[in-house]
Design a protein around this motif. Structure first.
Motif, short mmCIF file in Angstrom:
data_model
loop_
_atom_site.label_atom_id
_atom_site.label_comp_id
_atom_site.label_asym_id
_atom_site.label_seq_id
_atom_site.Cartn_x
_atom_site.Cartn_y
_atom_site.Cartn_z
N LEU A 2 0.83 -1.21 0.00
CA LEU A 2 0.00 0.00 0.00
C LEU A 2 0.85 1.25 0.00
N LEU A 5 2.18 1.82 -3.35
CA LEU A 5 1.18 2.29 -4.29
C LEU A 5 0.97 3.80 -4.17
N SER A 6 1.03 4.28 -2.94
CA SER A 6 0.73 5.69 -2.76
C SER A 6 1.98 6.56 -2.82
N ASP A 201 -5.19 6.02 -13.16
CA ASP A 201 -4.12 5.95 -12.16
C ASP A 201 -4.34 4.79 -11.20
N HIS A 203 -5.20 4.66 -8.24
CA HIS A 203 -6.37 4.75 -7.36
C HIS A 203 -7.68 4.55 -8.14
N HIS A 205 -8.69 6.60 -10.62
CA HIS A 205 -9.14 7.85 -11.25
C HIS A 205 -8.84 7.78 -12.75
#
Ligand code: ADP
Ligand code: MG
Length: 377
Positions: A2, A5-6, A201, A203, A205
């Motif tokens: 995670l 990913l961010s 992307d 997430h 979006h």
């Protein structure tokens, strides 16, 4: 995972690009403008992207040493070449950020997997049959003819395709393609071809570029007009289908989706797991172009504003016009609203994409008129 990913990758990080063609070259240019460095892997010593990259690994796409070198120096890796071996992407996925994912590229690079995926996702496609051996023609409904036989792998710009009027011609073409797995697709009376390039992307979006209207010559994209001169309903439908496909593929990256329009039907033709030729107009017509968008997705930043600031017409420049040597580019530079892009390729072969130009104007019709005048000159 995670946290990874961010996480945002910042300049001057080194990014990896698989493939050194013009799409890779525009990626390098966009990445450089944003302060990143790029390593390009391409076996061609004179590849357009390799020549301007910070590092050019001149090796095959499965060269273990080159792959290890790229994994060591690059934090994130993307592709401009849909035929990069899926195993190469899987290798990088073990230790690096890879966008788009190997699985999505594997689907897009094989026409049978691609068509089955699109159909199974519930999206409309042209009627087709999978041909793996000559015996498969036995189960083909004759109503599919006239048809187009397309090899499942490595076809592009209309290559590896044959138009066939009936079974006899289809079998002959299948044999000529060496018995490779093919897709036999009904020949459609196309009213229009359009495409949507989008970025999705990590997430989920999505930013979609305006729908482009495309015309082809000899199976090769010739002209793209943005915005497409079609109904709002059609534009919305194409955009919605492209987004749905990207979501179902769990796609992360820049995706090109080609559509056929026949009457009030819209069908998905094919997808490209990378920026697309019909999105080249975004270089001059949009706030963010498709290559900057590719850098943004790869590095984990928010998607750029994909708005069109100028209606645009893009015209491909093929090697054919080099018949008397280098064309007179002064005529192109004489048009103030014309943007010339040459890819720096050495051998101008017929049908080879050497460059393109885009004309921008207050509306698509004006831009089209100017572009056609420029092409004649
Ligand atoms: P490529 O990978 O070469 O782009 P496509 O399948 O997109 O292959 O075919 C190239 C072009 O050939 C299309 O954009 C379209 O103009 C024409 N074409 C392909 N399939 C069909 C079809 N089933 N009916 C009519 N025209 C087609
Ligand atoms: Mg195509």
């Amino acid at each position: 995972k995670l946290a990874e990913l961010s996480s945002k990758i910042l300049p001057p990080a080194m990014l990896g690009m698989l493939g050194g063609g013009q799409l890779g070259r525009f990626f390098v240019i966009a990445a450089h403008e944003m302060g990143y460095r790029v390593t390009v892997l391409d076996p061609d010593l004179n590849s357009p992207a390799g020549k301007i990259a910070d590092v050019h690994l001149c090796a095959a796409y499965d060269d273990r040493e080159a792959l290890e070198s790229m994994a060591q120096s690059c934090v994130a890796i993307t592709t401009e070449f849909e035929n990069v071996p899926a195993e190469t992407l899987e290798f990088f996925e073990q230790t690096r950020i890879v966008r788009p994912a190997a699985a999505a590229v594997a689907t897009a690079q094989h026409r049978v997997k691609e068509k089955n995926f699109i159909r199974d996702a519930g999206l409309p496609v042209a009627p087709f049959h999978v041909i793996e051996s000559a015996a498969d023609f036995n189960s083909v409904d004759a109503a599919i003819y006239p048809a187009i036989l397309k090899v499942a792998r490595f076809g592009y710009d209309g290559k590896g395709q044959a138009r066939v009027s009936g079974r006899e011609e289809a079998e002959a073409a299948f044999e000529q393609f060496g018995g490779e797995t093919c897709v036999l697709e009904k020949m459609l009376a196309l009213d229009l071809e359009v495409s949507v390039v989008l970025a999705r992307d990590v997430h989920g979006h999505v930013a979609t570029f305006p729908v482009a209207e495309n015309s082809h010559l000899n199976g090769i994209l010739d002209i793209s007009i943005a915005p497409a001169r079609c109904s709002d309903a059609l534009r919305e439908k194409a955009t919605a289908l492209a987004i749905e496909l990207a979501q179902k593929l769990e796609y992360v990256g820049v995706l090109g989706v080609e559509f056929f329009v026949c009457g009030d039907q819209i069908l998905v033709n094919e997808i490209a797991p990378r920026p697309h030729n019909s999105g080249h107009y975004t270089l001059d017509g949009c706030v963010t172009n498709q290559f900057e968008q590719q850098v943004r997705v790869l590095t984990g930043h928010v998607l750029g504003d994909a708005r069109l600031h100028s209606p645009s017409v893009m015209v491909n420049i093929l090697g054919n016009i080099w018949h008397d040597g280098e064309p007179d580019w002064a005529a192109a530079f004489a048009v103030p609203a014309l943007k010339l892009h040459l890819y720096g390729k050495h051998e101008p072969r017929a049908g080879r994409k050497m460059g393109h130009f885009t004309v921008v104007d207050v509306n698509a019709d004006n831009a089209y008129g100017l572009a056609m005048q420029a092409r004649e000159a």
